[in-house]
Design a protein around this motif. Structure first.
Motif: not given
Lengths: 177, 656
Positions: B73-80, B170-179, B181-186
């Motif tokens: 989910l964190s790697r989906t485009q939707h999230i980005r 709680f489970m967390g995964a980093p959300v990486f921007a297209d660049t 960079e990690m810009n959020a945590v899900l």
């Protein structure tokens, strides 16, 4: 005996001695003359009797006695004295003395007087004795019974002196056949 | 029957049967029991270990799956897109779908600063609605920091989160921007009950089986079937198993569980640090109640006990019968043998099974036959013993009689010997005496002859004396007659004396009559009288003398008469003496001869006595030997008697 009563008085004794001497002199004289009697002593039933010689005729031995029936008991029988018939009197029966058998000593003493003549049976003739008249004492009270009538007295020796006169004059001796 | 175990063969046999039959049974039973228990335990452990690993795999799979899901989910485009466009609302249906499909409590988005951007459950856009206070809590902050640092998806322990009642992880995964960079945590918020449902699923037939998770703080991370209330983070499992579980990777344990019940447990680590990359680990524990696990064992135990009981009874019965079969005849036999030993030979074993042909049957039969034979032999032995005893007694009495008679004989012999010796001596003495007698008999003959002569002389003398005596008698008789005539004369003289006396008296009387003239005559008369008296006295004296003479003559007559008589007797006596001397003389002669004979016979007797003494000595020796022999015999008989007594005492105790 009487001397003993007055024994303690000396006066009396002197008097009595004098008297005794006097009397002794007198008796010796009288025996020789008047105061003595001559007697024949004989024994009847062991007693000694005496008879004066005056009336004794003779003493004859007791033999050949003839019994006469119908006479009293005291007459033993008769004897023949030299032709004379003389009756024999047994004084033992007459005087109620115990009877005694005749012995060869038996004698008949023939008494005689003017009226009477009989013999007396003597168990034994002792002999001729002279007796003082003073010596003859009244008879003893023990000599009682018929004997007493014919007694003259008793001498000191116990010889009974019979009265011959009384025996000769006694009526009992007279027996009428 | 059971006098004493050590004394009764039957008891021994039975006990041995029991021991032989029961000890292996019990051993086998217990062995079986323990082996099966072990096997069962192993099986149960294996089972629960497999269940445990299965559950572990499940839990890990679940967690990994969710992590993968989150990562996806964190790697989906939707999230980005959503992050770049900040169109959170548009994503809402997707989040909701996810929440619904996977059962998440919440899906939270945090920016690089860690600020909450969006919460799907609350559907709040924190950027837009700035009035809404940003809720930053420690849990999410911690998770964010970790993810920021590592840039690897990870999870937290189950914790009690804010207002929510139910604990969650709680489970967390980093959300990486297209660049790049990690810009959020899900972050997913997953309800703990989800895991609970996963492992508390009831599989198989183990009713008491339960699997639960335990955190490092030993509090439960999953609920238990046996706890009514929610136990997560509330129930502490302070057991050895739990502590062991954190020390070892996996293993099994027999312990009491948190309820205090005996349980069999299998445990293992979830190995979360390596598998998921957490800094904590969980232990998963599967347990089964011992009662259930060993239910079969109990049954087995029961069966074993029942079986054992039946087997014991069976073994006992068989053993009893068998031992009876063996022991009873042996008992009987031993009793009979004891009787035999006591001397009762009537012992015969009653044959309960006459057809028994085994060794025991044979033994009994043989014993009976032997006993019978023995009895007969014993009887004859006894009879002969009695005979022997009576004979010995007789011999003894005879011997004692013999002894006494021997001793008597000995004493008699010694007496006889002494007597013989005495006789010898006596005969010697007798011989001497006989000699003496013979000699004295000779002298006696001579003396008796002299005696005869003397008696004859005596007889002649006595005849003379008799004649003299006759003369004397005649003289005395004449004297007696003469004295009689003298007496007659004296009587006559006495009479004459008496008459003389009377005559003298008469003369005195006559003299008295004559008076004085007669006085002289009186004296004469008196004299005559005295003479008469004297002659009378003389006659009396003569008579007395005559009486004496008469008495003397009478005594002389008497004396002469006695003298004649004595003389006659003397004659007779002297005649007798003569005869006696004659006879004596004859006898003396005879005795002299006899003495001669005695001497001769004495000599013979002496020699005979010597022979007798010798014979007696030899007899004495023989009797002494006899006596000694009898003494030996007596000793021997004493021994025999003692033997007979022992025999009688032995045989008297026998009973046939």
């Amino acid at each position: 005996m009487n001397t003993e009563i007055f024994k303690n008085d000396p006066k009396t004794e002197i008097i009595l001695n004098k008297r005794a001497r006097k009397l002794a002199k007198e008796t010796s004289e009288s025996i020789n003359h008047e105061t003595t009697i001559t007697v024949v002593e004989f024994q009847i039933a062991h007693e000694t009797y005496a008879l004066a010689l005056d009336r004794i005729r003779i003493i004859h031995p007791f033999k050949e006695l003839t019994f006469i029936p119908g006479t009293p008991d005291f007459i033993r029988g008769v004897i023949n004295l030299r032709g004379e018939i003389i009756s024999v009197v047994d004084l033992k029966v007459f005087f109620d003395l115990p009877d005694q058998d005749f012995t060869n000593l038996s004698q008949v003493i023939i008494l005689t007087s003017e009226k009477m003549e009989f013999g007396i049976l003597a168990d034994a003739v002792l002999g001729i004795v002279e007796i003082s008249k003073n010596d003859i004492q009244p008879s003893l009270p023990t000599l009682t019974g018929i004997r007493a009538d014919y007694l003259k007295g008793v001498t000191g020796n116990g010889t009974v002196v019979l009265d011959v006169e009384k025996l000769l004059t006694d009526e009992k001796m007279c027996i009428n056949l | 029957m059971f006098r004493s175990i050590s004394k009764s063969i039957m008891a021994k046999l039975i006990i041995q049967f029991f021991i032989v039959g029961i000890i292996p049974l019990i051993g086998m039973g217990t062995l079986t029991y323990y082996l099966s228990k072990d096997a069962m335990q192993t099986a149960v452990f294996n089972h629960i270990t497999s269940v445990n690993s299965m559950q572990k795999v499940q839990v890990l799979g679940f967690l990994k799956d969710r992590i993968k899901n989150l990562t996806l989910l964190s790697r989906t485009q939707h999230i980005r897109a959503m992050l770049s466009n900040q169109t959170y609302q548009e994503m809402s249906p997707i989040f909701e779908y996810y929440m619904k499909v996977f059962g998440y409590n919440d899906i939270i988005l945090l920016n690089e600063e860690g600020q909450t951007l969006y919460s799907a459950a609350k559907n709040i856009e924190y950027d837009i609605n700035s009035e809404v206070k940003v809720e930053t809590d420690i849990v999410t902050k911690g998770l964010w920091e970790k993810i920021i640092n590592t840039e690897i998806p990870t999870m937290t322990d189950i914790i009690k989160y804010q207002n929510d009642k139910a604990p969650a992880l709680f489970m967390g995964a980093p959300v990486f921007a297209d660049t790049g960079e990690m810009n959020a945590v899900l972050i997913y918020q997953i309800n703990a009950t989800r895991i609970n449902a996963l492992i508390s699923e009831k599989t198989g037939m183990d009713e008491s089986r339960d699997t639960y998770l335990v955190g490092p703080d030993l509090y439960m991370r999953s609920s238990s079937r046996f706890l009514e209330n929610d136990a997560i983070l509330k129930q502490k499992v302070n057991t050895r198993t739990a502590t062991q579980a954190f020390k070892k990777r996996f293993g099994t344990e027999r312990d009491k569980d948190y309820r205090g019940i005996d349980v069999l447990s299998a445990y293992s680590h979830l190995e979360l640090p390596t598998k998921i990359g957490t800094d904590f680990d969980w232990a998963i524990i599967t347990k089964v109640d011992e009662s259930e696990a060993f239910a079969l064992l109990e049954k087995l135990e029961k069966n074993i006990i029942y079986g054992l009981g039946i087997l014991i009874i069976l073994v006992g019965t068989v053993g009893f019968i068998q031992s009876r079969m063996i022991a009873k005849p042996i008992n009987e036999l031993s009793y009979r043998i004891v009787m035999l030993n006591d001397g009762d030979f009537t012992a015969e074993v009653p044959l309960t099974h006459p057809n028994r042909s085994d060794e025991i049957g044979l033994l009994l039969k043989t014993f009976n036959d032997g006993s019978k034979k023995f009895r007969l032999q014993m009887k004859s032995l006894l009879d002969s013993t009695n005979l022997l005893v009576t004979s010995i007694t007789r011999i003894s009495t005879t011997a004692s009689q013999l002894a006494t008679s021997a001793s008597e004989t000995s004493s008699s012999i010694s007496e006889v010997t002494t007597t013989a010796e005495e006789v010898k001596q006596t005969s010697q003495v007798a011989s001497e005496k006989a000699d003496y007698v013979a000699r004295s008999a000779d002298s006696t003959t001579r003396i008796s002859y002299a005696g005869k002569q003397a008696t004859e002389n005596t007889m002649i003398g006595i005849d003379r004396i008799r004649e003299e005596m006759n003369h004397i008698a005649e003289g005395t008789v004449q004297l007696s007659g003469q004295t009689k005539s003298i007496e007659d004369i004296i009587n006559t003289v006495s009479d004459i004396a008496d008459q003389s006396n009377i005559l003298s008296v008469n003369a005195a009387i006559e003299a008295a009559k004559a008076g004085e003239h007669g006085k002289g005559f009186a004296v004469v008369a008196q004299e005559v009288k005295t003479l008469a008296n004297q002659s009378k006295e003389a006659t009396n004296q003569v008579r007395e003398i005559l009486g004496d003479i008469q008495k003397a003559t009478a005594t002389a007559v008497m004396a002469t008469e006695r003298g004649t008589k004595t003389v006659a007797e003397a004659v007779e006596l002297s005649e007798q003496a003569g005869d006696a001397i004659d006879r004596l003389s004859n006898r003396v002669t005879e005795s002299s001869e006899a003495a001669m004979q005695i001497t001769a016979s004495n000599q013979q007797q002496l020699s005979g006595m010597d022979q007798l003494a010798q014979a007696m000595e030899s007899i004495n020796d023989a009797t002494q030997q006899n006596l000694e022999g009898v003494k030996h015999l007596e000793d021997a008989i004493k021994g025999l008697e003692e033997m007979a007594q022992t025999l009688t005492s032995v045989t008297s105790s026998y009973k046939i």
